[in-house]
Write an enzyme that holds these catalytic residues in place. Structure first.
Site, PDB file in Angstrom:
ATOM      1  N   THR A   1      54.203  54.637  70.001  1.00  0.00           N
ATOM      2  CA  THR A   1      54.850  55.406  71.061  1.00  0.00           C
ATOM      3  C   THR A   1      55.349  56.737  70.502  1.00  0.00           C
ATOM      4  O   THR A   1      55.429  56.945  69.291  1.00  0.00           O
ATOM      5  CB  THR A   1      56.056  54.643  71.641  1.00  0.00           C
ATOM      6  OG1 THR A   1      57.022  54.445  70.598  1.00  0.00           O
ATOM      7  CG2 THR A   1      55.636  53.298  72.226  1.00  0.00           C
TER       8      THR A   1
ATOM      9  N   ASP B   1      69.457  60.437  82.682  1.00  0.00           N
ATOM     10  CA  ASP B   1      69.712  59.983  81.318  1.00  0.00           C
ATOM     11  C   ASP B   1      70.611  58.757  81.345  1.00  0.00           C
ATOM     12  O   ASP B   1      71.760  58.829  81.792  1.00  0.00           O
ATOM     13  CB  ASP B   1      70.379  61.110  80.525  1.00  0.00           C
ATOM     14  CG  ASP B   1      70.485  60.810  79.049  1.00  0.00           C
ATOM     15  OD1 ASP B   1      70.311  59.640  78.653  1.00  0.00           O
ATOM     16  OD2 ASP B   1      70.764  61.750  78.272  1.00  0.00           O
TER      17      ASP B   1
ATOM     18  N   ASN C   1      63.644  48.539  79.591  1.00  0.00           N
ATOM     19  CA  ASN C   1      62.737  48.937  78.511  1.00  0.00           C
ATOM     20  C   ASN C   1      63.214  50.167  77.746  1.00  0.00           C
ATOM     21  O   ASN C   1      62.882  50.324  76.572  1.00  0.00           O
ATOM     22  CB  ASN C   1      61.345  49.214  79.110  1.00  0.00           C
ATOM     23  CG  ASN C   1      60.470  49.999  78.163  1.00  0.00           C
ATOM     24  OD1 ASN C   1      60.041  49.488  77.119  1.00  0.00           O
ATOM     25  ND2 ASN C   1      60.229  51.262  78.487  1.00  0.00           N
TER      26      ASN C   1
ATOM     27  N   TYR D   1      70.394  51.280  65.856  1.00  0.00           N
ATOM     28  CA  TYR D   1      69.405  50.831  66.849  1.00  0.00           C
ATOM     29  C   TYR D   1      69.245  49.318  66.816  1.00  0.00           C
ATOM     30  O   TYR D   1      69.247  48.658  67.871  1.00  0.00           O
ATOM     31  CB  TYR D   1      68.075  51.522  66.560  1.00  0.00           C
ATOM     32  CG  TYR D   1      66.938  51.138  67.469  1.00  0.00           C
ATOM     33  CD1 TYR D   1      66.796  51.721  68.724  1.00  0.00           C
ATOM     34  CD2 TYR D   1      65.969  50.225  67.056  1.00  0.00           C
ATOM     35  CE1 TYR D   1      65.728  51.396  69.545  1.00  0.00           C
ATOM     36  CE2 TYR D   1      64.896  49.898  67.874  1.00  0.00           C
ATOM     37  CZ  TYR D   1      64.780  50.479  69.121  1.00  0.00           C
ATOM     38  OH  TYR D   1      63.722  50.144  69.943  1.00  0.00           O
TER      39      TYR D   1
ATOM     40  N   LYS E   1      70.126  46.907  69.935  1.00  0.00           N
ATOM     41  CA  LYS E   1      69.081  46.095  70.556  1.00  0.00           C
ATOM     42  C   LYS E   1      69.392  44.596  70.459  1.00  0.00           C
ATOM     43  O   LYS E   1      68.964  43.813  71.320  1.00  0.00           O
ATOM     44  CB  LYS E   1      67.728  46.396  69.907  1.00  0.00           C
ATOM     45  CG  LYS E   1      67.074  47.670  70.399  1.00  0.00           C
ATOM     46  CD  LYS E   1      66.690  47.576  71.860  1.00  0.00           C
ATOM     47  CE  LYS E   1      65.854  48.744  72.318  1.00  0.00           C
ATOM     48  NZ  LYS E   1      65.541  48.666  73.784  1.00  0.00           N
TER      49      LYS E   1
END
Length: 239
Positions: free
Chosen positions: A191, A59, A86, A156, A160
């Site tokens: 995904t 992890d 990724n 997020y 990112k």
């Protein structure tokens, strides 16, 4: 100049974009280090590859794992020609529903881990570039949310955004070494992660990218076909 087969490290390699990228890199002659949380998924991908591979399950949110990943990969083959950051994770959460623990976890996976992986691998890539007269490449998978934040991806998108700057830093620091850096920022990609947040009733498949389409852009960066965008963020909007 080394005649050994090049080595690529791919995080989030057990499914989606990571799996498709690993398959393409293997077909291009790269030995591949597969990183992901589930050993069974990594082994399944590994058995699809046509080149040597190494699975390192774990992890990336765990503080010691990003360094351990690089160290194990470096001990196996002693080089890094391509690093594909990724791996990504989030749950759907607005600003008001993002508590401190959630935010820390999102940043650990999406921002801290890529930053540590790059810094840990950098001395190897730098030494390699000086010895061989050519450098490797680092590609970070970002998100269109970094330029058009989505209501449900508050933390997020912020996390990112950091990998966009990492690409610029890599390109600047690696200029004299020939080490290149890119961020690839796709829109909605079909995904497991996407579907854990958005059902098809709110986001139909016709409005999403295939993982392979994003992997093709990553491979183009690795091959040098997008070098005019070295240091930049390549946007890959969904349909």
């Amino acid at each position: 100049m080394s005649t050994a087969a090049p080595v690529a490290l791919v995080t989030g390699a057990g499914s989606g974009i990571g799996r498709e990228t690993a398959l393409r890199l293997s077909r291009a002659g790269y030995r591949v280090v597969l990183s992901g949380r589930r050993a069974d998924r990594l082994d399944a991908v590994g058995h699809e590859l046509t080149s040597e591979w190494l699975a390192v399950p774990g992890d990336l949110a765990e503080p010691d794992h990003p360094e351990r990943l690089v160290d194990l990969a470096g001990a196996r083959w002693g080089r890094f020609d391509a690093i594909i950051n990724n791996a990504g994770w989030s749950a759907a959460a607005t600003i008001g529903r993002s508590d401190a623990a959630f935010i820390r976890h999102v940043f650990a996976v999406n921002a801290v881990a890529p930053t540590v992986i790059i810094s840990r691998a950098w001395p190897i890539m730098e030494k390699q570039a000086r010895a061989e007269g050519r450098g490797g490449v680092i590609v970070n998978v970002s998100s269109m949310a970094t330029v058009d934040p989505f209501d449900m991806l508050y933390a997020y998108a912020a996390a990112k955004a950091s990998v966009n700057l990492l690409a610029k830093s890599v390109a600047k620091a690696g200029a004299k070494l020939g080490i290149r850096g890119f961020a690839v920022a796709p829109g909605a990609v079909e995904t497991d992660l996407l579907r854990s947040m958005f059902p098809e009733t709110s986001l139909p498949k016709s409005k999403t990218l295939s993982p392979g389409a994003v992997a093709d852009v990553i491979l183009a960066c690795v091959r040098g076909e997008r070098d005019t965008e070295n240091g930049g963020t390549i946007l890959v909007p969904s349909p």
